[in-house]
Design a protein around this motif. Structure first.
Motif, PDB file in Angstrom:
ATOM      1  N   ALA A 298     -77.810  -6.766  58.166  1.00  0.00           N
ATOM      2  CA  ALA A 298     -78.693  -7.475  57.242  1.00  0.00           C
ATOM      3  C   ALA A 298     -77.854  -8.080  56.126  1.00  0.00           C
ATOM      4  N   ALA A 299     -78.396  -9.120  55.493  1.00  0.00           N
ATOM      5  CA  ALA A 299     -77.678  -9.799  54.411  1.00  0.00           C
ATOM      6  C   ALA A 299     -78.319  -9.474  53.073  1.00  0.00           C
ATOM      7  N   PRO A 300     -77.531  -9.050  52.083  1.00  0.00           N
ATOM      8  CA  PRO A 300     -78.090  -8.776  50.765  1.00  0.00           C
ATOM      9  C   PRO A 300     -78.499 -10.070  50.068  1.00  0.00           C
ATOM     10  N   VAL A 301     -79.606 -10.031  49.373  1.00  0.00           N
ATOM     11  CA  VAL A 301     -80.077 -11.214  48.666  1.00  0.00           C
ATOM     12  C   VAL A 301     -79.173 -11.461  47.472  1.00  0.00           C
ATOM     13  N   SER A 302     -78.687 -12.697  47.348  1.00  0.00           N
ATOM     14  CA  SER A 302     -77.751 -13.017  46.276  1.00  0.00           C
ATOM     15  C   SER A 302     -78.442 -13.561  45.042  1.00  0.00           C
ATOM     16  N   ASP A 303     -79.592 -14.224  45.199  1.00  0.00           N
ATOM     17  CA  ASP A 303     -80.312 -14.790  44.060  1.00  0.00           C
ATOM     18  C   ASP A 303     -81.808 -14.787  44.331  1.00  0.00           C
ATOM     19  N   VAL A 304     -82.583 -14.626  43.272  1.00  0.00           N
ATOM     20  CA  VAL A 304     -84.033 -14.718  43.346  1.00  0.00           C
ATOM     21  C   VAL A 304     -84.481 -15.718  42.280  1.00  0.00           C
ATOM     22  N   VAL A 305     -85.180 -16.773  42.697  1.00  0.00           N
ATOM     23  CA  VAL A 305     -85.626 -17.798  41.752  1.00  0.00           C
ATOM     24  C   VAL A 305     -87.113 -18.074  41.960  1.00  0.00           C
ATOM     25  N   PRO A 306     -87.805 -18.517  40.931  1.00  0.00           N
ATOM     26  CA  PRO A 306     -89.215 -18.900  41.119  1.00  0.00           C
ATOM     27  C   PRO A 306     -89.313 -20.039  42.129  1.00  0.00           C
ATOM     28  N   ALA A 307     -90.267 -19.945  43.031  1.00  0.00           N
ATOM     29  CA  ALA A 307     -90.428 -20.985  44.051  1.00  0.00           C
ATOM     30  C   ALA A 307     -90.763 -22.324  43.411  1.00  0.00           C
ATOM     31  N   SER A 308     -91.321 -22.298  42.209  1.00  0.00           N
ATOM     32  CA  SER A 308     -91.656 -23.541  41.514  1.00  0.00           C
ATOM     33  C   SER A 308     -90.417 -24.354  41.167  1.00  0.00           C
ATOM     34  N   THR A 309     -89.226 -23.726  41.241  1.00  0.00           N
ATOM     35  CA  THR A 309     -87.985 -24.461  41.027  1.00  0.00           C
ATOM     36  C   THR A 309     -87.852 -25.593  42.032  1.00  0.00           C
TER      37      THR A 309
ATOM     38  N   GLY B 105     -83.124 -19.488  52.264  1.00  0.00           N
ATOM     39  CA  GLY B 105     -84.101 -19.018  51.297  1.00  0.00           C
ATOM     40  C   GLY B 105     -85.418 -18.707  51.984  1.00  0.00           C
ATOM     41  N   ILE B 106     -86.036 -17.579  51.632  1.00  0.00           N
ATOM     42  CA  ILE B 106     -87.341 -17.227  52.180  1.00  0.00           C
ATOM     43  C   ILE B 106     -88.296 -16.938  51.024  1.00  0.00           C
ATOM     44  N   PRO B 107     -89.548 -17.379  51.116  1.00  0.00           N
ATOM     45  CA  PRO B 107     -90.502 -17.122  50.041  1.00  0.00           C
ATOM     46  C   PRO B 107     -91.125 -15.735  50.177  1.00  0.00           C
ATOM     47  N   VAL B 108     -91.246 -15.046  49.056  1.00  0.00           N
ATOM     48  CA  VAL B 108     -91.950 -13.770  49.016  1.00  0.00           C
ATOM     49  C   VAL B 108     -93.015 -13.887  47.933  1.00  0.00           C
TER      50      VAL B 108
ATOM     51  N   VAL C 239    -112.689 -17.857  60.104  1.00  0.00           N
ATOM     52  CA  VAL C 239    -112.992 -19.282  60.207  1.00  0.00           C
ATOM     53  C   VAL C 239    -112.221 -19.970  59.089  1.00  0.00           C
ATOM     54  N   CYS C 240    -111.309 -20.867  59.448  1.00  0.00           N
ATOM     55  CA  CYS C 240    -110.385 -21.435  58.477  1.00  0.00           C
ATOM     56  C   CYS C 240    -110.660 -22.917  58.212  1.00  0.00           C
ATOM     57  N   THR C 241    -110.448 -23.317  56.974  1.00  0.00           N
ATOM     58  CA  THR C 241    -110.523 -24.721  56.592  1.00  0.00           C
ATOM     59  C   THR C 241    -109.180 -25.122  55.988  1.00  0.00           C
ATOM     60  N   TYR C 242    -108.877 -26.393  56.010  1.00  0.00           N
ATOM     61  CA  TYR C 242    -107.600 -26.908  55.544  1.00  0.00           C
ATOM     62  C   TYR C 242    -107.861 -27.902  54.413  1.00  0.00           C
ATOM     63  N   PRO C 243    -107.897 -27.426  53.172  1.00  0.00           N
ATOM     64  CA  PRO C 243    -108.308 -28.273  52.049  1.00  0.00           C
ATOM     65  C   PRO C 243    -107.414 -29.469  51.778  1.00  0.00           C
ATOM     66  N   SER C 244    -106.113 -29.361  52.022  1.00  0.00           N
ATOM     67  CA  SER C 244    -105.220 -30.457  51.660  1.00  0.00           C
ATOM     68  C   SER C 244    -104.546 -31.126  52.853  1.00  0.00           C
ATOM     69  N   ASN C 245    -104.668 -30.496  54.041  1.00  0.00           N
ATOM     70  CA  ASN C 245    -103.921 -30.956  55.223  1.00  0.00           C
ATOM     71  C   ASN C 245    -102.423 -30.925  54.981  1.00  0.00           C
ATOM     72  N   GLY C 246    -102.007 -30.117  54.020  1.00  0.00           N
ATOM     73  CA  GLY C 246    -100.596 -29.967  53.716  1.00  0.00           C
ATOM     74  C   GLY C 246    -100.117 -28.568  54.048  1.00  0.00           C
ATOM     75  N   ALA C 247     -99.122 -28.100  53.301  1.00  0.00           N
ATOM     76  CA  ALA C 247     -98.539 -26.782  53.546  1.00  0.00           C
ATOM     77  C   ALA C 247     -98.340 -26.067  52.214  1.00  0.00           C
ATOM     78  N   ARG C 248     -98.116 -24.764  52.296  1.00  0.00           N
ATOM     79  CA  ARG C 248     -97.832 -23.945  51.123  1.00  0.00           C
ATOM     80  C   ARG C 248     -96.832 -22.872  51.534  1.00  0.00           C
ATOM     81  N   TRP C 249     -96.407 -22.032  50.572  1.00  0.00           N
ATOM     82  CA  TRP C 249     -95.512 -20.920  50.900  1.00  0.00           C
ATOM     83  C   TRP C 249     -96.293 -19.854  51.661  1.00  0.00           C
ATOM     84  N   THR C 250     -95.738 -19.366  52.738  1.00  0.00           N
ATOM     85  CA  THR C 250     -96.405 -18.335  53.516  1.00  0.00           C
ATOM     86  C   THR C 250     -96.398 -16.997  52.783  1.00  0.00           C
ATOM     87  N   GLU C 251     -97.375 -16.163  53.090  1.00  0.00           N
ATOM     88  CA  GLU C 251     -97.456 -14.823  52.508  1.00  0.00           C
ATOM     89  C   GLU C 251     -96.912 -13.761  53.463  1.00  0.00           C
TER      90      GLU C 251
END
Length: 235
Positions: A215-226, A169-172, A129-141
């Motif tokens: 497959a493509a090798p990842v060239s850079d990894v940065v904090p998503a907060s960037t 770019g994909i979030p991990v 049972v899910c609720t949507y606190p902000s009606n916004g979005a976030r990075w998927t897990e």
């Protein structure tokens, strides 16, 4: 009698053409693409974030953040730019233009980049049972990166398509937070993938799934907060 005979001949001819056309279709046209067989999973503290290019200092990360913000200001006299829907983060900072409801068009390394992996900001209980606190979005897990080793070490790879921009770019998400893995589609190479990492879990790919693939090798990894602090909103 002549009319019946001609009709029969015409029907047989059409049937023959249809069968011939079906027989000429390549076998891969109807076969679904094979997927890696994940047969064993292990929870780990964090993935190996090795990249083919070193993200040396925070100053470089700040530079890319400012470039992202600048690229979205546009020309104030351009009506099309004013009408564009943009993603903004919880602080009101513009992240980039919206591509549908789950991707952002922005810049990375002075080139266009598509960041995917936005997901509704929801909280679900044990009964789903899910609720949507902000009606916004976030990075998927649920996004994954892949490795040629069995323990998620070495250079990460991505199987995702670049969606028409030089960079994708994909979030991990892991115990250290969310990180954006960037890669170039033109760097695609043939490799055999043996493990995948997603949401603190390293999963080994079984023998049936460990086949050579592009497959493509990842060239850079940065904090998503960037690029932004969740939740995110369309504006």
């Amino acid at each position: 009698m002549k009319f019946v005979t001609k009709s029969s001949v015409l029907g047989l001819s059409l049937l023959t053409l249809a069968l011939a056309s079906h027989a000429q279709l390549p076998p891969e046209a109807s076969a679904p693409p094979a997927k890696p067989d994940v047969s064993r999973s292990e929870r780990v503290a964090s993935p190996n974030r090795t990249s083919s290019r070193t993200w040396a200092d925070s100053g470089k990360a700040d530079k890319h953040r400012h470039q992202s913000e600048k690229s979205d200001k546009g020309d104030k006299g351009d009506k099309a730019d004013k009408a564009a829907i943009k993603w903004v983060d919880s602080t009101g900072r513009t992240m980039g233009r919206a591509i549908g409801s789950s991707a952002i068009l922005t810049t990375f390394d002075n080139q266009l980049a598509t960041i995917t992996g936005l997901y509704p900001d929801q909280t679900c209980d044990a009964n789903r049972v899910c609720t949507y606190p902000s009606n916004g979005a976030r990075w998927t897990e649920f996004e994954s990166v892949y490795y040629t080793t069995a323990d998620c070490t070495g250079l990460p790879y991505s199987l995702s398509g670049a969606m028409g921009t030089p960079y994708l770019g994909i979030p991990v998400v892991d115990s250290g937070g969310a990180y954006l893995y960037f890669f170039k589609a033109v760097d695609t190479t043939r490799v055999t993938l043996r493990s995948s990492y997603s949401n603190n879990v390293c999963a080994q790919i079984g023998i049936r799934g460990a086949f050579p693939t592009d497959a493509a090798p990842v060239s850079d990894v940065v904090p998503a907060s960037t690029y932004g602090t969740p939740p995110f909103f369309l504006k």
